[in-house]
Design a protein around this motif. Structure first.
Motif, PDB file in Angstrom:
ATOM      1  N   ILE A  77     -11.844 -46.591  30.925  1.00  0.00           N
ATOM      2  CA  ILE A  77     -12.333 -45.293  30.442  1.00  0.00           C
ATOM      3  C   ILE A  77     -13.850 -45.153  30.651  1.00  0.00           C
ATOM      4  O   ILE A  77     -14.309 -44.102  31.110  1.00  0.00           O
ATOM      5  CB  ILE A  77     -11.895 -45.051  28.980  1.00  0.00           C
ATOM      6  CG1 ILE A  77     -10.360 -44.902  28.943  1.00  0.00           C
ATOM      7  CG2 ILE A  77     -12.553 -43.792  28.403  1.00  0.00           C
ATOM      8  CD1 ILE A  77      -9.768 -44.805  27.550  1.00  0.00           C
ATOM      9  N   PRO A  78     -14.650 -46.191  30.355  1.00  0.00           N
ATOM     10  CA  PRO A  78     -16.087 -46.047  30.657  1.00  0.00           C
ATOM     11  C   PRO A  78     -16.371 -45.741  32.132  1.00  0.00           C
ATOM     12  O   PRO A  78     -17.230 -44.901  32.419  1.00  0.00           O
ATOM     13  CB  PRO A  78     -16.677 -47.406  30.241  1.00  0.00           C
ATOM     14  CG  PRO A  78     -15.767 -47.865  29.152  1.00  0.00           C
ATOM     15  CD  PRO A  78     -14.392 -47.414  29.575  1.00  0.00           C
ATOM     16  N   GLU A  91     -10.587 -34.959  36.333  1.00  0.00           N
ATOM     17  CA  GLU A  91      -9.178 -34.738  35.975  1.00  0.00           C
ATOM     18  C   GLU A  91      -8.279 -35.798  36.603  1.00  0.00           C
ATOM     19  O   GLU A  91      -8.530 -36.242  37.727  1.00  0.00           O
ATOM     20  CB  GLU A  91      -8.724 -33.361  36.462  1.00  0.00           C
ATOM     21  CG  GLU A  91      -9.270 -32.230  35.645  1.00  0.00           C
ATOM     22  CD  GLU A  91      -8.718 -30.887  36.105  1.00  0.00           C
ATOM     23  OE1 GLU A  91      -7.488 -30.806  36.338  1.00  0.00           O
ATOM     24  OE2 GLU A  91      -9.511 -29.951  36.238  1.00  0.00           O
ATOM     25  N   PHE A  92      -7.271 -36.185  35.859  1.00  0.00           N
ATOM     26  CA  PHE A  92      -6.252 -37.081  36.405  1.00  0.00           C
ATOM     27  C   PHE A  92      -4.930 -36.766  35.713  1.00  0.00           C
ATOM     28  O   PHE A  92      -4.915 -36.172  34.632  1.00  0.00           O
ATOM     29  CB  PHE A  92      -6.629 -38.557  36.198  1.00  0.00           C
ATOM     30  CG  PHE A  92      -7.045 -38.910  34.786  1.00  0.00           C
ATOM     31  CD1 PHE A  92      -6.111 -39.091  33.785  1.00  0.00           C
ATOM     32  CD2 PHE A  92      -8.402 -39.060  34.472  1.00  0.00           C
ATOM     33  CE1 PHE A  92      -6.499 -39.419  32.494  1.00  0.00           C
ATOM     34  CE2 PHE A  92      -8.794 -39.375  33.167  1.00  0.00           C
ATOM     35  CZ  PHE A  92      -7.851 -39.555  32.179  1.00  0.00           C
ATOM     36  N   ASP A  93      -3.834 -37.149  36.356  1.00  0.00           N
ATOM     37  CA  ASP A  93      -2.524 -37.033  35.726  1.00  0.00           C
ATOM     38  C   ASP A  93      -2.258 -38.296  34.916  1.00  0.00           C
ATOM     39  O   ASP A  93      -2.940 -39.320  35.096  1.00  0.00           O
ATOM     40  CB  ASP A  93      -1.435 -36.817  36.779  1.00  0.00           C
ATOM     41  CG  ASP A  93      -1.549 -35.432  37.418  1.00  0.00           C
ATOM     42  OD1 ASP A  93      -2.194 -34.551  36.813  1.00  0.00           O
ATOM     43  OD2 ASP A  93      -1.004 -35.248  38.521  1.00  0.00           O
ATOM     44  N   TYR A  94      -1.274 -38.232  34.048  1.00  0.00           N
ATOM     45  CA  TYR A  94      -1.018 -39.335  33.114  1.00  0.00           C
ATOM     46  C   TYR A  94       0.473 -39.565  32.981  1.00  0.00           C
ATOM     47  O   TYR A  94       1.233 -38.610  32.756  1.00  0.00           O
ATOM     48  CB  TYR A  94      -1.615 -38.968  31.756  1.00  0.00           C
ATOM     49  CG  TYR A  94      -1.278 -39.912  30.616  1.00  0.00           C
ATOM     50  CD1 TYR A  94      -2.055 -41.034  30.363  1.00  0.00           C
ATOM     51  CD2 TYR A  94      -0.185 -39.672  29.786  1.00  0.00           C
ATOM     52  CE1 TYR A  94      -1.746 -41.895  29.312  1.00  0.00           C
ATOM     53  CE2 TYR A  94       0.133 -40.524  28.731  1.00  0.00           C
ATOM     54  CZ  TYR A  94      -0.660 -41.628  28.499  1.00  0.00           C
ATOM     55  OH  TYR A  94      -0.355 -42.466  27.459  1.00  0.00           O
ATOM     56  N   MET A 141     -19.563 -37.351  27.757  1.00  0.00           N
ATOM     57  CA  MET A 141     -19.213 -37.451  29.171  1.00  0.00           C
ATOM     58  C   MET A 141     -17.716 -37.180  29.347  1.00  0.00           C
ATOM     59  O   MET A 141     -16.912 -37.588  28.520  1.00  0.00           O
ATOM     60  CB  MET A 141     -19.530 -38.855  29.694  1.00  0.00           C
ATOM     61  CG  MET A 141     -21.023 -39.117  29.812  1.00  0.00           C
ATOM     62  SD  MET A 141     -21.335 -40.763  30.440  1.00  0.00           S
ATOM     63  CE  MET A 141     -21.025 -41.738  28.973  1.00  0.00           C
ATOM     64  N   PHE A 142     -17.403 -36.489  30.440  1.00  0.00           N
ATOM     65  CA  PHE A 142     -16.007 -36.150  30.680  1.00  0.00           C
ATOM     66  C   PHE A 142     -15.558 -36.774  32.003  1.00  0.00           C
ATOM     67  O   PHE A 142     -16.243 -36.635  33.016  1.00  0.00           O
ATOM     68  CB  PHE A 142     -15.823 -34.639  30.722  1.00  0.00           C
ATOM     69  CG  PHE A 142     -16.183 -33.989  29.418  1.00  0.00           C
ATOM     70  CD1 PHE A 142     -15.226 -33.834  28.428  1.00  0.00           C
ATOM     71  CD2 PHE A 142     -17.482 -33.576  29.163  1.00  0.00           C
ATOM     72  CE1 PHE A 142     -15.551 -33.258  27.208  1.00  0.00           C
ATOM     73  CE2 PHE A 142     -17.820 -33.002  27.940  1.00  0.00           C
ATOM     74  CZ  PHE A 142     -16.851 -32.847  26.966  1.00  0.00           C
ATOM     75  N   ALA A 143     -14.417 -37.415  31.964  1.00  0.00           N
ATOM     76  CA  ALA A 143     -13.858 -38.008  33.185  1.00  0.00           C
ATOM     77  C   ALA A 143     -13.373 -36.898  34.101  1.00  0.00           C
ATOM     78  O   ALA A 143     -13.065 -35.801  33.647  1.00  0.00           O
ATOM     79  CB  ALA A 143     -12.704 -38.930  32.811  1.00  0.00           C
ATOM     80  N   LYS A 169     -15.521 -42.141  32.804  1.00  0.00           N
ATOM     81  CA  LYS A 169     -16.518 -41.228  32.228  1.00  0.00           C
ATOM     82  C   LYS A 169     -17.796 -41.206  33.064  1.00  0.00           C
ATOM     83  O   LYS A 169     -18.447 -40.177  33.189  1.00  0.00           O
ATOM     84  CB  LYS A 169     -16.820 -41.634  30.780  1.00  0.00           C
ATOM     85  CG  LYS A 169     -15.672 -41.313  29.831  1.00  0.00           C
ATOM     86  CD  LYS A 169     -15.828 -42.009  28.492  1.00  0.00           C
ATOM     87  CE  LYS A 169     -16.967 -41.444  27.673  1.00  0.00           C
ATOM     88  NZ  LYS A 169     -17.062 -42.138  26.366  1.00  0.00           N
ATOM     89  N   LEU A 197      -3.588 -48.242  33.195  1.00  0.00           N
ATOM     90  CA  LEU A 197      -4.361 -48.147  31.947  1.00  0.00           C
ATOM     91  C   LEU A 197      -3.744 -49.074  30.911  1.00  0.00           C
ATOM     92  O   LEU A 197      -2.545 -48.985  30.636  1.00  0.00           O
ATOM     93  CB  LEU A 197      -4.328 -46.699  31.433  1.00  0.00           C
ATOM     94  CG  LEU A 197      -4.894 -46.446  30.030  1.00  0.00           C
ATOM     95  CD1 LEU A 197      -6.404 -46.650  30.006  1.00  0.00           C
ATOM     96  CD2 LEU A 197      -4.552 -45.038  29.551  1.00  0.00           C
ATOM     97  N   ALA A 198      -4.549 -49.978  30.345  1.00  0.00           N
ATOM     98  CA  ALA A 198      -4.065 -50.839  29.259  1.00  0.00           C
ATOM     99  C   ALA A 198      -4.784 -50.394  27.983  1.00  0.00           C
ATOM    100  O   ALA A 198      -4.498 -49.333  27.440  1.00  0.00           O
ATOM    101  CB  ALA A 198      -4.308 -52.299  29.590  1.00  0.00           C
ATOM    102  N   GLY A 199      -5.794 -51.161  27.523  1.00  0.00           N
ATOM    103  CA  GLY A 199      -6.552 -50.740  26.343  1.00  0.00           C
ATOM    104  C   GLY A 199      -7.591 -49.675  26.664  1.00  0.00           C
ATOM    105  O   GLY A 199      -8.067 -48.968  25.788  1.00  0.00           O
ATOM    106  N   GLY A 200      -7.983 -49.615  27.929  1.00  0.00           N
ATOM    107  CA  GLY A 200      -8.913 -48.571  28.358  1.00  0.00           C
ATOM    108  C   GLY A 200     -10.378 -48.916  28.201  1.00  0.00           C
ATOM    109  O   GLY A 200     -11.238 -48.113  28.545  1.00  0.00           O
ATOM    110  N   HIS A 201     -10.695 -50.132  27.693  1.00  0.00           N
ATOM    111  CA  HIS A 201     -12.098 -50.396  27.385  1.00  0.00           C
ATOM    112  C   HIS A 201     -12.939 -50.799  28.584  1.00  0.00           C
ATOM    113  O   HIS A 201     -14.162 -50.915  28.485  1.00  0.00           O
ATOM    114  CB  HIS A 201     -12.204 -51.393  26.235  1.00  0.00           C
ATOM    115  CG  HIS A 201     -12.156 -50.668  24.917  1.00  0.00           C
ATOM    116  ND1 HIS A 201     -11.157 -49.771  24.627  1.00  0.00           N
ATOM    117  CD2 HIS A 201     -13.001 -50.653  23.865  1.00  0.00           C
ATOM    118  CE1 HIS A 201     -11.393 -49.248  23.438  1.00  0.00           C
ATOM    119  NE2 HIS A 201     -12.499 -49.770  22.951  1.00  0.00           N
TER     120      HIS A 201
END
Lengths: 289, 159
Positions: A37-38, A5-8, A1-3, A41, A30-34
């Motif tokens: 990120i899901p 687009e976003f800037d970072y 799965m692909f999120a 996605k 964004l910290a750990g992303g857990h």
């Protein structure tokens, strides 16, 4: 799965992270992303930018001044589960953190990311509500502290404003004769809490002097089980009393608010919640005594 | 937007420009061609994408490549040394700890994490320590035997 687009942007300090949040509307921390990120996605969220606070070392670690324990927002579940300080003074928290996901998830997931996401099936909201935690939030006007009932505003909704950052959580150390515990009905695949129950009790000569019971998993935000607490305080604690008091958990659950899914219906969760309340209370009493 | 990253994998440094949304597992597999790391459930439940990030296990389907900028990573390709297979690889081989092999890279790296935290695990601790890794062949009995065997080998100084 692909999120999508976003800037970072990577922040080196909390002040810089706040500037980046200001400069980039519709951005997310964004910290750990857990948690984040899901949902990216699955395309349940599509922020324009992520502000990565994962390298701000000042937000990491567990420390106590002898009465208040401060846990930085970036402290991982693995670090919390392994903390001797927390095991001794706030046992429900490492007990719950050690049951989140699996070892690899606990190595990356953070307490701040977890509670800022405020998933009702997460373990930590109920535990932190039970332990009377203060959530430390930094914004334009400096730091403010918010208690759990005000912090968790509903399904995946917290008191953290768009231009604010959750920097940590503060807890009071358990006093003499006080102890806490967490008991969880874990979803067999995801390990999320179908029902999660945290209890903190105070005992003096076998009599319950204080009790706080909070349930999660089956409600949008942690719910305090006042009827259970009232049935315990002032009474001599026995196995029978704990079982009887636990049965009152349903009194605190509003049928219109209960969560259910294909795995466990709302009615089933409500009917079985008392067993997990009893488990948490029994363990807390055993530790306190 | 592209972000420059420098990530060391199995001792070799890779400098690339990546989209922020690129997952670490896709950086490893699709950008670098290191296909030992698998994509299974893609929802951080099955563990087939497990790698070691700074020596600690992580699920690379739930990490962005930009988050790993500057990090040192070990994948299954980097576990063996010039002297031969890692003791965990030897044990998975000797104890038939794999059937189709899809989960094996993740199983071995999750086992590496387990033995890092607990060098002498009981069978129950092995099963608990591998709860984040699924074997669709259901070959768990021999996986547990393999980890037990590797722990014994480590005791003898093989690691």
């Amino acid at each position: 799965m692909f999120a999508p687009e976003f800037d970072y942007y990577r922040a080196g300090s909390v002040a810089e992270a706040r500037e980046l949040l200001d400069a980039h509307p519709d951005s997310t921390v964004l910290a750990g992303g857990h948690s984040l990120i899901p949902i990216l996605k699955l395309r349940l969220a599509a922020p324009a930018a992520l502000i990565d606070i994962g390298r701000i070392d000042a937000l990491r670690g567990i420390a106590s001044d002898g009465s208040t324990i401060r846990i930085g927002a970036l402290t991982t579940h693995a670090e919390i589960a392994a903390s001797d300080l927390l095991k001794g003074k706030a046992a429900a928290l490492p007990e719950a953190a050690g049951q989140i996901g699996d070892p690899a998830v606990r190595n990356r997931g953070t307490i701040g990311g977890n509670v800022a996401h405020a998933d009702p099936a997460s373990d930590l909201p109920a535990v932190l509500a039970c332990l009377g935690a203060a959530f430390v939030i930094e914004g334009a006007d400096g730091e403010r502290r918010v208690s759990a009932p005000d912090f968790f505003q509903g399904l995946m909704t917290t008191a953290v404003g768009e231009d604010e950052i959750l920097t940590g959580v503060e807890l009071s150390e358990a006093g003499d004769g006080e102890a806490s515990a967490y008991s969880k009905f874990a979803h067999p695949a995801s390990r999320y809490a179908v029902i999660g129950t945290a209890a903190k009790v105070g005992l003096s000569d076998g009599v319950c002097t204080s009790a706080r019971v909070v349930v999660g998993g089956l409600v949008p935000a942690p719910v305090r089980a006042g009827a259970v607490e009232q049935a315990l305080v002032g009474q001599a604690v026995t196995t029978e009393l704990i079982a009887e008091a636990s049965r009152k958990v349903g009194d605190s659950l509003d049928d219109d608010d209960l969560l259910g899914d294909v795995y466990a219906s709302a009615g089933y969760r409500k009917a079985s919640a008392h067993a997990w309340v009893r488990g948490a209370l029994s363990a807390a009493v055993a530790r306190a005594g | 937007m592209k972000i420059p990253v420098s990530i060391t994998i199995n001792g070799r440094q890779y400098d690339r420009d990546v989209e922020p949304r690129l997952l670490l597992v896709h950086f490893i597999r699709d950008v670098l061609g290191l296909t030992g790391t698998k994509v299974g459930c893609d929802t951080s439940q099955c563990g087939s994408c497990t790698i070691l990030l700074e020596g600690v296990s992580a699920k690379s389907c739930t990490c962005l490549a930009v988050q790993a900028d500057g990090a040192s990573i070990t994948t299954i390709e980097g576990l063996a040394s010039h002297d031969g297979l890692h003791p965990l690889q030897e044990s998975f081989w000797n104890k038939h700890g794999l059937q189709c092999g899809f989960c094996t890279p993740g199983m071995i790296l999750a086992s590496h994490e387990l033995l890092r935290c607990n060098p002498n695990p009981s069978d129950a601790e092995i099963r608990h320590g591998l709860e984040g890794n699924l074997c669709r062949c259901t070959g768990y009995q021999n996986i547990v035997r393999a980890v037990r065997d590797a722990a014994g080998a480590a005791e003898g100084g093989a690691q």
